[in-house]
Design an enzyme around this catalytic site. Structure first.
Site, PDB file in Angstrom:
ATOM      1  N   GLU A 198      94.792 118.298  34.870  1.00 27.96           N
ATOM      2  CA  GLU A 198      94.295 119.454  34.124  1.00 27.96           C
ATOM      3  C   GLU A 198      92.999 120.052  34.651  1.00 27.96           C
ATOM      4  OE1 GLU A 198      95.809 118.594  29.713  1.00 27.96           O
ATOM      5  OE2 GLU A 198      95.581 116.845  30.959  1.00 27.96           O
TER       6      GLU A 198
ATOM      7  N   THR B 174     100.163 114.351  46.839  1.00 20.50           N
ATOM      8  CA  THR B 174     100.557 114.757  45.491  1.00 20.50           C
ATOM      9  C   THR B 174      99.348 115.283  44.705  1.00 20.50           C
ATOM     10  OG1 THR B 174     100.354 112.461  44.765  1.00 20.50           O
ATOM     11  CG2 THR B 174     102.549 113.216  45.374  1.00 20.50           C
TER      12      THR B 174
ATOM     13  N   THR C  57     104.690 115.319  38.860  1.00 22.50           N
ATOM     14  CA  THR C  57     103.312 115.085  39.291  1.00 22.50           C
ATOM     15  C   THR C  57     103.210 114.197  40.521  1.00 22.50           C
ATOM     16  OG1 THR C  57     103.264 113.163  37.846  1.00 22.50           O
ATOM     17  CG2 THR C  57     102.441 115.223  36.938  1.00 22.50           C
TER      18      THR C  57
HETATM   19 MO1  MOS Z   1      98.899 117.843  28.935  1.00 23.59          MO
HETATM   20  S1  MOS Z   1      98.665 119.647  27.915  1.00 23.59           S
HETATM   21  O1  MOS Z   1      97.735 116.900  28.100  1.00 23.59           O
HETATM   22  O2  MOS Z   1     100.491 117.347  28.536  1.00 23.59           O
END
Ligand code: MOS
Length: 722
Positions: free
Chosen positions: A672, A601, A478
């Site tokens: 997400e 990022t 990430t």
């Molecule tokens: Mo993410 S599915 O909350 O690791």
């Protein structure tokens, strides 16, 4: 509430907000970053799993003779001779303890060998006989065995009800009552799940009993799950994950293979063992997203004002271990409507254990909600952007709490402007480009702000103005390693280059999972707490070796406000008039996610989420054969993820903002939100291109073949009569 009352004195953004290149980038590019399977190990043994070929029953016998006769095979462990585990609540982890088989693909034995090839060949030679029982592996609408779980992931109420939905449905001028289905999906990170394990040799008294180099999103989570069942004190188990090649939730919790590696290491003290799942094995042993059957009922006035919303979800779980995806939870705070009902029902099947996959709940739930909203817009003759703006709630419609920083309308308006939405012909099938019908679609996104308080960070002065910052966090690709350095730099008032960040080791201070889009907020807050403690205790000119630890400042706003990120996706899709093939032409996402700490990022995170959302809209689908209970699409040739050829221009942008109520960085989360709603924007664009309403994701060519006869763009086109 002022920011001071919220305890969130904001940091001045100096390093934060700048495009700092990934700290570990050069190591990864040179192949020098060691992943779990490559962890340094002297004279390792190699493991290969043997999986059940029946969906339910018990192991009658394991014949290891041929495997043991194979050169290089050292041992075969099964339920009769594997080291014993302490009992625990997580049945997924009670592996090789009994003869019971709960799903096809479950681990029934493991081969230990001197080489990976010998282990794999040995696994092929193990013969397992079963007593077979009847199994159930199909999720069907109206299943009489559906039940209401006590709560849904992670701890939301199963059902909610506000007002009088039935009356609203009767009184409404317009009702949309449709059922949407979403398929099983598998996380498929690039790096397969892998573990290198070493149990201390006989007589070895120093250090931890067991070291696991595991590909995990949470080193401390692995310790807290595995130490008790392995009969270890937490400090007797050390877990490391310095580099992780993606997880998408599938590495958020330890799985059976981690336990198998630990058991095999226990059986061979002093010798490291290496285990990597094959891509095929990942489809049974690493979690996945449940399929869903979702009924939406939207009741509205003729002007599109929502009077009622019902979202009823049927999904599946495993009979071995319950996982209740929170599919309807986003619906509870998304749009204003005085009358509301949400519910979740599960069917427990004899199948592999589902788990977290990027935006569990929000992804499938918002896909259905935003497809239903598009249908409502059409039914009311309203522009779909305007319909959403019209149904903006003043306060959280179910909790009644004020929203902290709800910027959905800004995301929609900014996106519409940049995408050129105003030029859109509302009629479906009105635009043709060569042999391609072209449509556009919009969908909203939301994701909750989570911040995990159980984090501690340590800061140590290294001399020369340099500082070491340590926390047992995980960077799963990430950019966390880089971003945490930026936060620490601003919290200490130094340059990014003066910070060394250490993470991915359970010997470092306690950290929560890289999940729930909460890593940066949770770990970063602890780092700010540690930096403030450090300056209080040691001032601006510390001595070498001065150390402070700190925890996140309290945040009362978590209890008083409804805190969420928002976004809007805009998709232009082409559909081939002859073949039905859908192709993305362009895609724009506009997000409100609090302060963006590193634009480089962050862009990758958001684009990655959008690409995965595109995949869920057009491609991703695991197909289970209910006769045998396993997923048949268990490789990347049959489980299609979006690849470069599927991804033309995708643009992610964000509102320039800092959230005063979340944390000292003003951030929320970005892992997400990019996937949420994207599939609906794709499906809505497919409807606009063709007039065909696909309510069963993904939107594949076979569902777009039967074009309506009256599409304006096809007048005179030879495809019309073909
Ligand atoms: Mo993410 S599915 O909350 O690791």
């Amino acid at each position: 509430m002022t920011t001071d009352q919220a305890g969130q004195d904001q940091l001045e953004a100096v390093a934060m907000g700048s495009r700092v290149a990934r700290t570990e980038g050069p190591l990864k590019v040179r192949g020098a970053a060691t992943y779990a399977y490559e962890a340094p190990a002297d004279d390792p043994l190699f493991l290969h799993l043997v999986q059940s070929t029946v969906a339910k029953g018990s192991v009658r016998s394991v014949d290891a003779e041929a495997a043991l006769a194979h050169e290089g095979v050292v041992a075969v462990l099964d339920h009769t001779d594997a080291p014993r585990l302490e009992s625990g609540e997580n049945a997924e982890l009670q592996v090789l303890q009994t003869a019971d088989v709960a799903f096809r693909g479950q681990v029934v034995a493991v081969v230990v060998a001197e080489s990976p090839e010998a282990a794999r060949e040995g696994a092929r030679l193990v013969r397992v006989d079963y007593d077979v029982q009847e199994h159930r592996a199909e999720l069907r609408p109206g299943d009489p065995d559906a039940y209401a779980p006590e709560q849904v992931n992670p701890a939301f109420p199963t059902d909610t009800a506000v007002g009088h939905l039935d009356r609203a449905l009767e009184a409404a001028a317009v009702v949309v009552d449709e059922t949407y289905t979403t398929p099983f999906e598998h996380n498929n990170p690039m790096e397969p799940h892998a573990t290198t394990a070493r149990w201390a040799a006989e007589g070895e008294t120093d250090g931890p009993r067991l070291v696991l180099d595991a590909s995990t999103q949470s080193v401390h989570g692995v310790v807290s799950e595995l130490a008790p069942i392995l009969g270890l004190e937490p400090d007797e188990l050390r877990v490391r994950s310095p580099y992780v090649g993606g997880g998408f939730g599938s590495k958020g919790l330890p799985h059976a293979h981690d336990v198998v590696a630990a058991l095999a290491a226990r059986a061979h003290p002093g010798r490291p063992v290496r285990l990597a799942l094959t891509r095929q094995q990942m489809f049974a042993l690493a979690g996945y997203r449940t399929a869903t059957i979702q009924r939406f009922r939207l009741a509205a006035g003729a002007d599109g004002t929502l009077l009622g919303i019902e979202h009823a979800v049927l999904e599946q779980t495993s009979a071995l271990k319950e996982f209740a995806e929170q599919t309807a939870v986003a619906t509870r705070h998304m749009y204003a409507a005085p009358n509301r009902r949400t519910s979740h029902r599960l069917v427990a099947l004899d199948v592999a254990v589902p788990s977290w996959m990027r935006a569990p709940g929000e992804m499938p739930g918002m896909a259905a909600h935003e497809m239903a909203m598009d249908e409502l817009a059409v039914a009311c003759g309203l522009d779909p952007v305007e319909l959403r703006v019209r149904n903006e709630p003043e306060v959280d419609p179910e909790s009644g709490q004020p929203f902290g920083h709800r910027k959905l309308v800004e995301c929609l308006r900014t996106g519409a402007e940049r995408f050129g939405w105003a030029d859109r012909d509302p009629r479906p099938g009105a635009r043709l480009d060569g042999d391609w019908l072209v449509g556009t679609g919009v969908a909203a996104a939301t994701y909750p702000y989570y911040r995990q308080p159980a984090n501690t960070a340590r800061i140590e002065a290294l001399g020369g103005g340099r500082y070491a910052v340590s926390i047992g966090a995980a960077d799963i690709g990430t950019g966390a390693l880089t971003v945490l350095g930026q936060i620490a730099a601003d919290a200490l008032g130094v340059e990014v280059g003066d910070i060394d960040v250490h993470l991915g080791d359970s010997s470092l201070p306690q950290a929560t999972v890289a999940g729930g889009s909460a890593g940066t907020a949770s770990w970063g807050s602890a780092i700010v707490g540690a930096a403030r403690a450090f300056r209080d205790e040691h001032g601006a000119s510390p001595a070498v070796g001065d150390v402070s630890t700190g925890t996140p400042p309290d945040n009362p706003a978590m209890d008083t406000h409804s805190l969420h990120s928002f976004g809007a996706h805009f998709v232009e899709l082409g559909v081939n008039v002859w073949t039905g093939e859908p192709r993305l032409r362009r895609m724009l996402g506009v997000f409100s996610a609090g302060r963006i700490i590193n634009p480089t990022t962050a862009r990758s995170q958001l684009i990655g989420g959008m690409v995965m959302g595109l995949g869920s809209g057009l491609l991703e689908e695991s197909v289970r054969d209910p006769r045998f209970g396993h997923v048949v699409t268990q490789d990347l040739a049959t489980y299609h993820v979006a690849s470069h050829a599927d991804v033309p221009a995708i643009e992610a942008m964000w509102l320039d903002e800092s959230d005063p109520l979340t944390n000292p960085m003003g951030s929320r989360g970005i892992g997400e939100i990019g996937i949420v709603g994207a599939a609906a924007a794709v499906a809505n664009a497919a409807w606009h291109a063709t007039g065909i309403r696909v309510r069963d994701l993904p939107v594949t060519a076979d569902k777009l073949l039967d074009l309506p006869a009256d599409l304006p763009a096809l007048e005179g086109h030879p495809a019309r009569d073909a």
